[in-house]
Design a protein around this motif. Structure first.
Motif, PDB file in Angstrom:
ATOM      1  N   GLU A  40      -6.468  17.837  -2.420  1.00  0.00           N
ATOM      2  CA  GLU A  40      -7.180  16.868  -3.508  1.00  0.00           C
ATOM      3  C   GLU A  40      -8.273  17.443  -3.990  1.00  0.00           C
ATOM      4  O   GLU A  40      -8.734  17.304  -5.127  1.00  0.00           O
ATOM      5  CB  GLU A  40      -7.567  15.553  -2.382  1.00  0.00           C
ATOM      6  CG  GLU A  40      -6.465  14.891  -1.836  1.00  0.00           C
ATOM      7  CD  GLU A  40      -6.834  13.919  -0.903  1.00  0.00           C
ATOM      8  OE1 GLU A  40      -6.241  12.520  -0.951  1.00  0.00           O
ATOM      9  OE2 GLU A  40      -7.758  13.977   0.002  1.00  0.00           O
ATOM     10  N   ALA A  45      -8.922  14.786  -7.432  1.00  0.00           N
ATOM     11  CA  ALA A  45      -8.609  13.455  -7.405  1.00  0.00           C
ATOM     12  C   ALA A  45      -8.053  13.196  -5.949  1.00  0.00           C
ATOM     13  O   ALA A  45      -7.576  13.881  -5.296  1.00  0.00           O
ATOM     14  CB  ALA A  45      -7.527  13.154  -8.435  1.00  0.00           C
ATOM     15  N   ALA A  60      -3.629   7.812  -8.353  1.00  0.00           N
ATOM     16  CA  ALA A  60      -3.674   8.996  -8.660  1.00  0.00           C
ATOM     17  C   ALA A  60      -2.394   9.782  -7.927  1.00  0.00           C
ATOM     18  O   ALA A  60      -1.668  10.656  -8.483  1.00  0.00           O
ATOM     19  CB  ALA A  60      -4.717   9.927  -8.470  1.00  0.00           C
TER      20      ALA A  60
END
Length: 298
Positions: A40, A45, A60
């Motif tokens: 991440e 994101a 996402a």
């Protein structure tokens, strides 16, 4: 970002449970959580929405999942392509052949069988004289050659696929045309004008005809030259001379031409499969194996 990060992410996205995903992956849960967090951070994101009760993909993460699956599928495809290429099941193979080779039914059947067995291999076939086949093998513009016998450089090796008789090609109006059933000796053509390949063409049959004629006690007079066997047969039909060709050309039915067997014991011609001695490709090895199995008698 590494491929294992994508695999970890997909496992969690499909299970929506870190414990079950870790079990499927064969790792413990804490390192898995750490790897997802690292992913991440790399992506920039948040891929999962986490609570004490559930794990869910973020928007996402949902979009990233589709792309991650595509990436891994492409990696698997690339590995499969490499594996199949190593086994000779994929790619392009260039084959040079002398014009008379395809007229023997075994050779087209073998090429068809190879295409059936290896549909992902593109066969690029080039028609050329026997000398051109040998030269193309030396300069590596082809991988396999089908040719009539000629002296070969040391870098090449050959395998004799088959032998077939040579026949006299005569106009149907020729006085010897009645000898279709009984055959004739080459010496009976000693005074005839010959229609044949030019010496410079590099046909393996040229030297053989000279040798057979010498054994029969004469030197042939070449009245007409042509680089294509079909043209030679057509010129014979027109009465411009006689010729000698492999018996497989008898399949060509041209009005005004007859084919008579030659009774000379050495009046036979071989077809060679020729390749480079050094490191033949997997495709070439597979082709040679299939072709020799198809052409060789049971």
């Amino acid at each position: 970002m590494e491929l294992r990060h994508l695999r970890y992410f997909i496992a969690v996205a499909e299970e929506l449970h870190f414990g079950r995903a870790a079990e499927l992956l064969g790792i413990s849960q804490p390192p898995l959580s750490q790897q997802i967090q690292a992913l991440e951070q790399e992506v920039g994101a948040r891929l999962f929405e986490r609570t004490n009760r559930r794990v869910a993909l973020s928007e996402a993460g949902r979009l990233f999942l589709d792309e991650a699956r595509l990436v891994l599928a492409q990696v698997d495809k690339a590995a499969d392509v490499a594996r199949r290429a190593q086994l000779g099941e994929l790619g392009e193979m260039k084959i040079g052949f002398t014009s008379s080779a395809p007229f023997n039914s075994n050779i087209p059947q073998a090429i068809f069988a190879f295409r059936q067995a290896f549909p992902a291999v593109h066969l690029h076939l080039r028609e050329m004289s026997s000398k051109m086949v040998a030269d193309a093998l030396v300069d590596e513009s082809i991988e396999i050659g089908l040719m009539r016998p000629l002296p070969l450089p040391d870098s090449l090796e050959y395998l004799e696929l088959m032998r077939e008789p040579l026949v006299a090609v005569l106009s149907s109006k020729h006085p010897l045309a009645s000898r279709i059933e009984t055959g004739l000796h080459l010496s009976e053509l000693a005074l005839e004008p010959f229609v044949f390949f030019p010496r410079s063409y590099g046909s393996g049959l040229y030297a053989q005809l000279l040798s057979l004629a010498r054994d029969a006690g004469f030197s042939p007079h070449f009245a007409q030259e042509a680089g294509e066997a079909m043209t030679i047969i057509g010129l014979v039909a027109a009465g411009l001379g006689v010729s000698v060709l492999p018996a497989s050309y008898k399949r060509i039915r041209i009005e005004g031409v007859v084919y008579c067997s030659l009774l000379d014991p050495l009046a036979v011609s071989a077809v060679w499969l020729v390749q480079r001695k050094a490191q033949p490709s997997p495709m070439a090895r597979a082709f040679v194996e299939l072709l020799t199995r198809q052409v060789s008698p049971p």
